[in-house]
Design a protein around this motif. Structure first.
Motif, PDB file in Angstrom:
ATOM      1  N   SER A   1      13.927  78.626 -20.156  1.00  0.00           N
ATOM      2  CA  SER A   1      14.557  77.556 -19.241  1.00  0.00           C
ATOM      3  C   SER A   1      13.700  77.599 -17.874  1.00  0.00           C
ATOM      4  O   SER A   1      12.929  78.307 -17.598  1.00  0.00           O
ATOM      5  N   PHE A   2      14.192  76.591 -17.027  1.00  0.00           N
ATOM      6  CA  PHE A   2      13.575  76.160 -15.859  1.00  0.00           C
ATOM      7  C   PHE A   2      13.587  77.758 -14.846  1.00  0.00           C
ATOM      8  O   PHE A   2      12.526  77.850 -14.516  1.00  0.00           O
ATOM      9  N   ASN A   3      14.789  78.287 -14.819  1.00  0.00           N
ATOM     10  CA  ASN A   3      14.812  79.435 -14.079  1.00  0.00           C
ATOM     11  C   ASN A   3      14.145  80.680 -14.740  1.00  0.00           C
ATOM     12  O   ASN A   3      13.886  81.802 -14.020  1.00  0.00           O
TER      13      ASN A   3
ATOM     14  N   GLU B   1      14.666  70.982 -10.403  1.00  0.00           N
ATOM     15  CA  GLU B   1      15.122  71.060 -11.758  1.00  0.00           C
ATOM     16  C   GLU B   1      15.259  69.773 -12.363  1.00  0.00           C
ATOM     17  O   GLU B   1      14.816  69.788 -13.604  1.00  0.00           O
ATOM     18  N   ASN B   2      15.931  68.872 -11.864  1.00  0.00           N
ATOM     19  CA  ASN B   2      16.111  67.650 -12.544  1.00  0.00           C
ATOM     20  C   ASN B   2      14.663  66.877 -13.041  1.00  0.00           C
ATOM     21  O   ASN B   2      14.801  66.495 -13.982  1.00  0.00           O
TER      22      ASN B   2
ATOM     23  N   ARG C   1       5.970  77.646 -15.268  1.00  0.00           N
ATOM     24  CA  ARG C   1       6.713  76.229 -14.878  1.00  0.00           C
ATOM     25  C   ARG C   1       5.971  75.000 -14.947  1.00  0.00           C
ATOM     26  O   ARG C   1       6.524  74.161 -15.112  1.00  0.00           O
TER      27      ARG C   1
ATOM     28  N   ARG D   1      11.062  80.535 -16.034  1.00  0.00           N
ATOM     29  CA  ARG D   1       9.754  80.295 -15.535  1.00  0.00           C
ATOM     30  C   ARG D   1       9.413  80.548 -14.331  1.00  0.00           C
ATOM     31  O   ARG D   1      10.072  80.382 -13.288  1.00  0.00           O
TER      32      ARG D   1
ATOM     33  N   THR E   1       6.339  72.319 -21.062  1.00  0.00           N
ATOM     34  CA  THR E   1       5.881  72.678 -19.634  1.00  0.00           C
ATOM     35  C   THR E   1       5.382  71.362 -18.901  1.00  0.00           C
ATOM     36  O   THR E   1       4.331  70.946 -19.302  1.00  0.00           O
TER      37      THR E   1
ATOM     38  N   TRP F   1      11.941  68.129 -13.205  1.00  0.00           N
ATOM     39  CA  TRP F   1      11.308  69.130 -14.227  1.00  0.00           C
ATOM     40  C   TRP F   1      11.825  68.841 -15.559  1.00  0.00           C
ATOM     41  O   TRP F   1      11.167  68.558 -16.504  1.00  0.00           O
ATOM     42  N   LYS F   2      13.031  68.821 -15.729  1.00  0.00           N
ATOM     43  CA  LYS F   2      13.838  68.531 -16.980  1.00  0.00           C
ATOM     44  C   LYS F   2      13.440  67.151 -17.585  1.00  0.00           C
ATOM     45  O   LYS F   2      13.170  66.911 -18.845  1.00  0.00           O
TER      46      LYS F   2
ATOM     47  N   GLN G   1      10.014  67.200 -18.978  1.00  0.00           N
ATOM     48  CA  GLN G   1       9.926  67.684 -20.311  1.00  0.00           C
ATOM     49  C   GLN G   1      10.171  66.806 -21.383  1.00  0.00           C
ATOM     50  O   GLN G   1       9.457  66.747 -22.371  1.00  0.00           O
TER      51      GLN G   1
ATOM     52  N   TYR H   1       7.567  71.675  -9.214  1.00  0.00           N
ATOM     53  CA  TYR H   1       7.928  72.901  -9.365  1.00  0.00           C
ATOM     54  C   TYR H   1       9.099  73.473  -8.904  1.00  0.00           C
ATOM     55  O   TYR H   1      10.128  74.213  -9.497  1.00  0.00           O
TER      56      TYR H   1
END
Length: 413
Positions: A198-200, A342-343, A278, A202, A302, A345-346, A349, A339
Motif C-alpha cells: 500500500s501507499f504507507n 495518497e489520493n 513509492r 512503500r 508504482t 497516488w492512488k 495507480q 509522493y
C-alpha cells in the motif's frame, strides 16, 4: 500431420531480461513463437554473461556462432529454418546475406527494438544543444543502414506507433513490411492493487535502468544535477535509490548517502524493488522506442514521473500514471506532490492499469504476429515480388557485404 516449423533467432546479445527491457522483449517473442509450436534455436556471436537467461529452461536450443565466418553457412544450411529473426539491424547486416544465400526461402523478420537512427539523431541534437527536428533523420548516417535493413526483410517488428509513423511518412516504407508490436503483458484488474504494497508500506523514490544504455546514464546525471537538489530542498527526508546493471565508475561516483542519493548497482529483482518504492523518477531527455521501466512501474502499481520523450507512444490518449513534465523545477514539485498525496497516488495507480489494459495486451497482438508469419510462409514469393526496393538493396548489399565479410574472414586466418 503438420510439420514443426523452425525459427532461428540471431541475437545481438544473449537475452538478459533482468538487465534490460530489450532482454524482456526478446523473451516475449520467444514465448509467442514457442506457444505456437515453433522449434526455436537462439544463436549469437556474443560472449556468455553471468546474467543471461538459461534458454534450455524455455525449450530453446542455444548455439554460439562466429562473425565473418563461413562456419555459420554450414550451421544455417543444416538447420534449414523456416523463419529467421534478426535481433536489431546490425545483425541483419552481418548475417542476412548468408541466410539469403543458404536458405533463400526462409522468412526474414527484423526486430528493430527501437529505431536506432531516431535515438542517435536525438542524442546528437541534445549534445549540440538544439531542438531535434524530424528531418534530422534524413541526414543521419545510421538511418541509411537501418532503413536498408528494414527494406531487405520480409517483415519488421516496430515497438512504437510514433516510430511506425516515421517509417511510413518520413521514409515512405510500405505498410506491408511493418508490424506494430509493443511490449506485451497480461490483463490486470484493479482489485489486484490490493495484493501490492500500500501507499504507507512503500518508501523512497527509485530509478532503474541498464547503464550500457546512454539515455539511462544521462537521466541519472540530470536527476543528480538539476532535479534532486530541488526535491531535497523542499523535502529534506527524501531518498532516491538508483539501480541498474553494468554501472561504470562515473555512475558509482554519484553515490552520496548524506544527500539521500544512493547508487545501488544491479537489482537482483527489479520487480520487488519497484513494488516497495513509492514513486519512479525517469526524466529521460533523449531516446527512442518504449520505456520498459515505465511499463514495469505500472505493473507494480508504482506511479511515475517522466518527460514527453519518456512517455512517447506509451499511453495513447489516456492519463499518465503520474505526471509528464519536461521542466526540472516543475518535475521536482510534482514528484513531491505524488509522493505525499495518497489520493493523487492512488488515482495514478489506476491510470496505470488502464494504460496496461488498453495498450499492451498480449492477446491483441500475438495471434496477429503468428498469422502474418504463416501467411508469409505460405506466399513469400508474391510478397517479395512487390518489394522491389528491398530486392534492389538485397542485390547490392549482398555483393558488398559478402565480399567485405569474406575479406575479413581471409584476413583473420
Amino acid at each position: 500431420m503438420n510439420q514443426i516449423k523452425k525459427l532461428l533467432i540471431i541475437g545481438f546479445v544473449w537475452p538478459e531480461p533482468n538487465s534490460s527491457a530489450a532482454g524482456g522483449r526478446m523473451m516475449q517473442l520467444i514465448s509467442i513463437f514457442k506457444q505456437n509450436g515453433f522449434e526455436i534455436t537462439f544463436a549469437s556471436a556474443a560472449q556468455d554473461s553471468d546474467f543471461m537467461v538459461d534458454l534450455s529452461e524455455f525449450g530453446v536450443i542455444k548455439k554460439s556462432i562466429e562473425l565473418n565466418s563461413s562456419s555459420f553457412d554450414d550451421f544455417v544450411l543444416e538447420l534449414n529454418p523456416d523463419v529467421v529473426l534478426f535481433d536489431r539491424f546490425m545483425i541483419e547486416e552481418q548475417f542476412g546475406w548468408r541466410v539469403v544465400e543458404k536458405c533463400p526461402n526462409a522468412i526474414r523478420i527484423l526486430d528493430t527494438e527501437d529505431l536506432h537512427c531516431l535515438r542517435t539523431a536525438r542524442q546528437k541534437a541534445f549534445k549540440e544543444n538544439r531542438t531535434f527536428e524530424i528531418q534530422d533523420l534524413l541526414s543521419e548516417e545510421v538511418a541509411k543502414r537501418e532503413i536498408a535493413s528494414i527494406l531487405r526483410c520480409d517483415l519488421s517488428l516496430i515497438i512504437s506507433d510514433f516510430e511506425m509513423n516515421i517509417l511510413k511518412n518520413v521514409f515512405r516504407i510500405n505498410e506491408d513490411l511493418l508490424f506494430y508490436l509493443p511490449f506485451l503483458v497480461d490483463e490486470m484488474k484493479e482489485e489486484e492493487l490490493s495484493n501490492l504494497p500500500s501507499f504507507n508500506e512503500r518508501k523512497n523514490f527509485v530509478f532503474i535502468g541498464n547503464f550500457l544504455h546512454e539515455p539511462n546514464w544521462n537521466t541519472v546525471q540530470h536527476l543528480k544535477e538539476a532535479i534532486w537538489p530541488s526535491i531535497k530542498k523542499d523535502f529534506p527526508e527524501a531518498v532516491l535509490e538508483v539501480y541498474g546493471a553494468y554501472p561504470s565508475q562515473k555512475v558509482l561516483q554519484l553515490h552520496q548517502p548524506k544527500n539521500g542519493f544512493y547508487i545501488m548497482g544491479r537489482a537482483e529483482d527489479a520487480n520487488e524493488i519497484v513494488k516497495k518504492s513509492r514513486v519512479v523518477l525517469a526524466p529521460i531527455r533523449f531516446g527512442a522506442g518504449l520505456k520498459g521501466k515505465l511499463l514495469e512501474a505500472m505493473q507494480c502499481g508504482t506511479p511515475s514521473i517522466t518527460t514527453s520523450i519518456g512517455s512517447e507512444a506509451m499511453h495513447e490518449d489516456l492519463s499518465w500514471n503520474g505526471f509528464i513534465e519536461d521542466n526540472p523545477a516543475e518535475f521536482a514539485k510534482k514528484a513531491i506532490a505524488l509522493y505525499q498525496d495518497e489520493n493523487l497516488w492512488k488515482q495514478s495507480q489506476k491510470n496505470g492499469i488502464r494504460i496496461i489494459n488498453q495498450c499492451y495486451q498480449k492477446k491483441d497482438y500475438s495471434d496477429k504476429l503468428i498469422s502474418l508469419t504463416n501467411s508469409l510462409l505460405a506466399d513469400s514469393k508474391s510478397h517479395r515480388l512487390h518489394n522491389f526496393m528491398g530486392n534492389l538493396l538485397q542485390h547490392h548489399a549482398y555483393k558488398s557485404t559478402m565480399y567485405m565479410s569474406k575479406w575479413i574472414e581471409e584476413k583473420n586466418k
